[in-house]
Design a protein around this motif. Sequence first.
Motif, PDB file in Angstrom:
ATOM      1  N   LEU A 112       0.827  -1.207   0.000  1.00 37.44           N
ATOM      2  CA  LEU A 112       0.000   0.000   0.000  1.00 37.44           C
ATOM      3  C   LEU A 112       0.863   1.260   0.000  1.00 37.44           C
ATOM      4  O   LEU A 112       0.554   2.238  -0.689  1.00 37.44           O
ATOM      5  CB  LEU A 112      -0.922  -0.002   1.218  1.00 37.44           C
ATOM      6  CG  LEU A 112      -2.012  -1.078   1.224  1.00 37.44           C
ATOM      7  CD1 LEU A 112      -2.774  -1.058   2.550  1.00 37.44           C
ATOM      8  CD2 LEU A 112      -2.968  -0.893   0.058  1.00 37.44           C
ATOM      9  N   GLY A 113       1.966   1.224   0.761  1.00 33.88           N
ATOM     10  CA  GLY A 113       2.873   2.369   0.778  1.00 33.88           C
ATOM     11  C   GLY A 113       3.490   2.623  -0.590  1.00 33.88           C
ATOM     12  O   GLY A 113       3.596   3.772  -1.042  1.00 33.88           O
ATOM     13  N   ALA A 114       3.887   1.545  -1.268  1.00 33.82           N
ATOM     14  CA  ALA A 114       4.450   1.681  -2.613  1.00 33.82           C
ATOM     15  C   ALA A 114       3.397   2.194  -3.587  1.00 33.82           C
ATOM     16  O   ALA A 114       3.700   3.011  -4.475  1.00 33.82           O
ATOM     17  CB  ALA A 114       5.000   0.337  -3.080  1.00 33.82           C
ATOM     18  N   ALA A 115       2.149   1.729  -3.442  1.00 33.76           N
ATOM     19  CA  ALA A 115       1.081   2.182  -4.330  1.00 33.76           C
ATOM     20  C   ALA A 115       0.848   3.687  -4.182  1.00 33.76           C
ATOM     21  O   ALA A 115       0.650   4.404  -5.179  1.00 33.76           O
ATOM     22  CB  ALA A 115      -0.208   1.417  -4.030  1.00 33.76           C
ATOM     23  N   VAL A 116       0.887   4.168  -2.945  1.00 37.83           N
ATOM     24  CA  VAL A 116       0.733   5.609  -2.716  1.00 37.83           C
ATOM     25  C   VAL A 116       1.911   6.366  -3.337  1.00 37.83           C
ATOM     26  O   VAL A 116       1.725   7.390  -4.012  1.00 37.83           O
ATOM     27  CB  VAL A 116       0.641   5.914  -1.204  1.00 37.83           C
ATOM     28  CG1 VAL A 116       0.713   7.417  -0.947  1.00 37.83           C
ATOM     29  CG2 VAL A 116      -0.648   5.338  -0.632  1.00 37.83           C
ATOM     30  N   ALA A 117       3.129   5.851  -3.144  1.00 40.06           N
ATOM     31  CA  ALA A 117       4.316   6.508  -3.700  1.00 40.06           C
ATOM     32  C   ALA A 117       4.254   6.543  -5.222  1.00 40.06           C
ATOM     33  O   ALA A 117       4.573   7.572  -5.844  1.00 40.06           O
ATOM     34  CB  ALA A 117       5.572   5.776  -3.233  1.00 40.06           C
ATOM     35  N   LEU A 118       3.860   5.440  -5.848  1.00 40.21           N
ATOM     36  CA  LEU A 118       3.751   5.388  -7.306  1.00 40.21           C
ATOM     37  C   LEU A 118       2.696   6.371  -7.815  1.00 40.21           C
ATOM     38  O   LEU A 118       2.893   7.034  -8.844  1.00 40.21           O
ATOM     39  CB  LEU A 118       3.399   3.971  -7.749  1.00 40.21           C
ATOM     40  CG  LEU A 118       4.487   2.911  -7.568  1.00 40.21           C
ATOM     41  CD1 LEU A 118       3.914   1.514  -7.789  1.00 40.21           C
ATOM     42  CD2 LEU A 118       5.653   3.153  -8.517  1.00 40.21           C
ATOM     43  N   SER A 119       1.581   6.462  -7.094  1.00 40.77           N
ATOM     44  CA  SER A 119       0.512   7.374  -7.500  1.00 40.77           C
ATOM     45  C   SER A 119       0.971   8.833  -7.428  1.00 40.77           C
ATOM     46  O   SER A 119       0.705   9.627  -8.342  1.00 40.77           O
ATOM     47  CB  SER A 119      -0.722   7.170  -6.617  1.00 40.77           C
ATOM     48  OG  SER A 119      -1.202   5.841  -6.716  1.00 40.77           O
ATOM     49  N   PHE A 121       4.062   9.890  -7.550  1.00 40.13           N
ATOM     50  CA  PHE A 121       5.090  10.090  -8.565  1.00 40.13           C
ATOM     51  C   PHE A 121       4.462  10.316  -9.935  1.00 40.13           C
ATOM     52  O   PHE A 121       4.874  11.218 -10.680  1.00 40.13           O
ATOM     53  CB  PHE A 121       6.017   8.875  -8.606  1.00 40.13           C
ATOM     54  CG  PHE A 121       7.127   8.986  -9.596  1.00 40.13           C
ATOM     55  CD1 PHE A 121       8.306   9.643  -9.288  1.00 40.13           C
ATOM     56  CD2 PHE A 121       6.998   8.432 -10.874  1.00 40.13           C
ATOM     57  CE1 PHE A 121       9.335   9.751 -10.212  1.00 40.13           C
ATOM     58  CE2 PHE A 121       8.023   8.537 -11.801  1.00 40.13           C
ATOM     59  CZ  PHE A 121       9.200   9.199 -11.471  1.00 40.13           C
ATOM     60  N   ALA A 122       3.479   9.486 -10.289  1.00 35.32           N
ATOM     61  CA  ALA A 122       2.814   9.628 -11.587  1.00 35.32           C
ATOM     62  C   ALA A 122       2.136  10.986 -11.706  1.00 35.32           C
ATOM     63  O   ALA A 122       2.182  11.624 -12.765  1.00 35.32           O
ATOM     64  CB  ALA A 122       1.797   8.502 -11.769  1.00 35.32           C
ATOM     65  N   ARG A 123       1.527  11.426 -10.624  1.00 37.95           N
ATOM     66  CA  ARG A 123       0.855  12.736 -10.651  1.00 37.95           C
ATOM     67  C   ARG A 123       1.874  13.855 -10.804  1.00 37.95           C
ATOM     68  O   ARG A 123       1.650  14.811 -11.567  1.00 37.95           O
ATOM     69  CB  ARG A 123       0.047  12.918  -9.367  1.00 37.95           C
ATOM     70  CG  ARG A 123      -0.746  14.211  -9.323  1.00 37.95           C
ATOM     71  CD  ARG A 123      -1.649  14.258  -8.104  1.00 37.95           C
ATOM     72  NE  ARG A 123      -2.427  15.486  -8.079  1.00 37.95           N
ATOM     73  CZ  ARG A 123      -3.330  15.777  -7.157  1.00 37.95           C
ATOM     74  NH1 ARG A 123      -3.573  14.912  -6.172  1.00 37.95           N
ATOM     75  NH2 ARG A 123      -3.996  16.920  -7.193  1.00 37.95           N
ATOM     76  N   LEU A 124       2.990  13.755 -10.067  1.00 45.59           N
ATOM     77  CA  LEU A 124       4.020  14.790 -10.148  1.00 45.59           C
ATOM     78  C   LEU A 124       4.610  14.878 -11.545  1.00 45.59           C
ATOM     79  O   LEU A 124       4.839  15.977 -12.071  1.00 45.59           O
ATOM     80  CB  LEU A 124       5.124  14.494  -9.134  1.00 45.59           C
ATOM     81  CG  LEU A 124       6.324  15.448  -9.117  1.00 45.59           C
ATOM     82  CD1 LEU A 124       5.895  16.813  -8.623  1.00 45.59           C
ATOM     83  CD2 LEU A 124       7.440  14.892  -8.240  1.00 45.59           C
TER      84      LEU A 124
END
Length: 272
Positions: A112-119, A121-124
Amino acid sequence: MPLFAIAYPMIDPVALQIGPIAIRWYALAYIAGLLLGWWLAKRICAKDALWGATPRLKPLDIDDLIVWVAFGVILGGRIGYVLFYDLPHYVASPLEALEVWHGGMSFHGGFLGAAVALSLFARLKKLPLMPVFDVAAAVTPIGLFFGRIANFINGELFGRVTDVPWAMVFPNGGPDPRHPSQLYQATLEGVVLFVLVQVLVRRGALKRPGLVTGAFVAGYGLARIVGEFFREPDAQLGFLAGGLTMGMLLSLPMVAIGLAVVVIASKRPANG
């Protein structure tokens, strides 16, 4: 019980000691998983034939992404362990939640932590979300493999008592021979899942955004559930309702969500 058991290899959890600084195999497992995942992700992103017309990360983006994922995995893994596996203890002693050197990480929390980080990053980077997730899913089994091998070296997360010929007596598991379930999980979650996602990548799955992600999520859920049948439940939790374990309960939604993502992605026309 068997007449004999395979000797457990007594490997020092500390790989290298330099004065007061101890470098543990567990830390090296995280580093190896991240570095090899970074290397493979760059190679995957560089191959135009794998993507077709699907927008994707540039190989240089992976250099930044790996830092985001590392923080997401570590923070999420620790928070997940505190919430899912030993919340009463940490409510009574909240400062111990910061003592990560004593162990205690949860894959589902790290996921879940990685999913938040990936999300984030993609938005940024203003990138479409699913291709970012697909790259991460394609390389994550590498880290899972090394993590389970580190569990085995540490003699932790061992299996249930058994009479199979390859049973082992673990230092912290009492006198009874047990399944070396860490090796089972390294095989299923690491090797088998890695082969699955790599076959999909080579067969054009990245041209259908979400397909690799869904296969990884469902595949991990199934592999974890199978592994839990051999693994000793966490002592502070034991078996839950119906003989299930916390690992099983957390993995069941992954199977359902992953299969749904696979179905949706499969119905989309391939991008190129």
